[in-house]
Design a protein around this motif. Structure first.
Motif, mmCIF file in Angstrom:
data_model
loop_
_atom_site.group_PDB
_atom_site.id
_atom_site.type_symbol
_atom_site.label_atom_id
_atom_site.label_comp_id
_atom_site.label_asym_id
_atom_site.label_seq_id
_atom_site.Cartn_x
_atom_site.Cartn_y
_atom_site.Cartn_z
ATOM 1 N N LYS A 64 21.856 -13.472 64.981
ATOM 2 C CA LYS A 64 20.814 -13.065 65.928
ATOM 3 C C LYS A 64 21.249 -11.827 66.715
ATOM 4 C CE LYS A 64 18.595 -17.539 66.533
ATOM 5 N NZ LYS A 64 18.316 -18.655 67.446
ATOM 6 N N LYS A 65 22.526 -11.788 67.099
ATOM 7 C CA LYS A 65 23.025 -10.629 67.835
ATOM 8 C C LYS A 65 23.051 -9.380 66.956
ATOM 9 C CE LYS A 65 25.842 -12.839 71.365
ATOM 10 N NZ LYS A 65 27.213 -12.959 71.896
ATOM 11 N N VAL A 66 23.380 -9.535 65.677
ATOM 12 C CA VAL A 66 23.357 -8.395 64.760
ATOM 13 C C VAL A 66 21.938 -7.857 64.650
ATOM 14 C CG1 VAL A 66 23.636 -7.660 62.353
ATOM 15 C CG2 VAL A 66 25.393 -9.074 63.432
ATOM 16 N N TYR A 67 20.968 -8.738 64.456
ATOM 17 C CA TYR A 67 19.570 -8.307 64.374
ATOM 18 C C TYR A 67 19.119 -7.649 65.677
ATOM 19 C CZ TYR A 67 19.225 -11.045 60.063
ATOM 20 O OH TYR A 67 19.413 -11.543 58.815
ATOM 21 N N LYS A 68 19.546 -8.197 66.808
ATOM 22 C CA LYS A 68 19.172 -7.637 68.108
ATOM 23 C C LYS A 68 19.767 -6.236 68.273
ATOM 24 C CE LYS A 68 18.933 -10.452 71.586
ATOM 25 N NZ LYS A 68 19.279 -11.317 72.734
ATOM 26 N N TYR A 69 21.009 -6.054 67.830
ATOM 27 C CA TYR A 69 21.662 -4.745 67.904
ATOM 28 C C TYR A 69 20.899 -3.732 67.064
ATOM 29 C CZ TYR A 69 25.202 -1.107 67.604
ATOM 30 O OH TYR A 69 25.862 0.095 67.665
ATOM 31 N N ILE A 70 20.566 -4.118 65.845
ATOM 32 C CA ILE A 70 19.836 -3.226 64.948
ATOM 33 C C ILE A 70 18.466 -2.911 65.529
ATOM 34 C CG2 ILE A 70 18.744 -3.053 62.679
ATOM 35 C CD1 ILE A 70 21.167 -4.666 61.604
ATOM 36 N N ASP A 71 17.794 -3.928 66.030
ATOM 37 C CA ASP A 71 16.467 -3.738 66.611
ATOM 38 C C ASP A 71 16.527 -2.771 67.795
ATOM 39 O OD1 ASP A 71 13.660 -4.364 66.599
ATOM 40 O OD2 ASP A 71 14.016 -5.543 68.428
ATOM 41 N N ALA A 72 17.572 -2.861 68.601
ATOM 42 C CA ALA A 72 17.711 -1.968 69.751
ATOM 43 C C ALA A 72 17.942 -0.522 69.310
ATOM 44 C CB ALA A 72 18.868 -2.431 70.638
ATOM 45 N N LYS A 73 18.541 -0.329 68.155
ATOM 46 C CA LYS A 73 18.809 1.019 67.654
ATOM 47 C C LYS A 73 17.585 1.649 67.008
ATOM 48 C CE LYS A 73 23.041 1.348 68.903
ATOM 49 N NZ LYS A 73 23.429 2.303 69.914
ATOM 50 N N ILE A 74 16.602 0.839 66.638
ATOM 51 C CA ILE A 74 15.375 1.359 66.041
ATOM 52 C C ILE A 74 14.399 1.628 67.178
ATOM 53 C CG2 ILE A 74 13.444 0.894 64.491
ATOM 54 C CD1 ILE A 74 15.311 -0.967 62.923
ATOM 55 N N THR A 75 14.272 2.894 67.534
ATOM 56 C CA THR A 75 13.422 3.245 68.667
ATOM 57 C C THR A 75 11.953 3.366 68.285
ATOM 58 O OG1 THR A 75 13.917 5.585 68.299
ATOM 59 C CG2 THR A 75 15.266 4.402 69.924
#
Length: 88
Positions: A64-75
């Motif tokens: 979940k944290k990996v997905y959250k990190y990736i999601d935060a990087k996709i602006t």
């Protein structure tokens, strides 16, 4: 692993933010010594070792944290970005 991608992480130092976000700063400081951070191969090996030691519950939290990190990087999700192809 996305850690190996030089497109996503230009320098090894850039990987440290990812590791701190996904695990935490204490694990980063304890497990990722300077010699580990000098080699992507060692970074991946250490990360795999940590992941293998996780309980099922902790592993789900890690994902979940990996997905959250990736999601935060996709602006802008409608625009091509560095994570296209990594997450579907």
């Amino acid at each position: 692993m996305i850690i190996i991608s030089e497109e996503l992480f230009k320098r090894n130092v850039d990987i440290s933010d990812f590791i701190i976000f996904v695990f935490d700063e204490n694990i980063y400081n304890d497990k990722y010594k300077e010699y580990v951070m000098s080699s992507r191969t060692l970074i991946v090996a250490r990360t795999v070792r940590l992941i293998r030691g996780l309980s099922d519950k902790d592993y789900i939290g890690f994902k979940k944290k990996v997905y959250k990190y990736i999601d935060a990087k996709i602006t802008n999700p409608d625009k091509k970005n560095m994570f296209d192809g990594w997450v579907r």
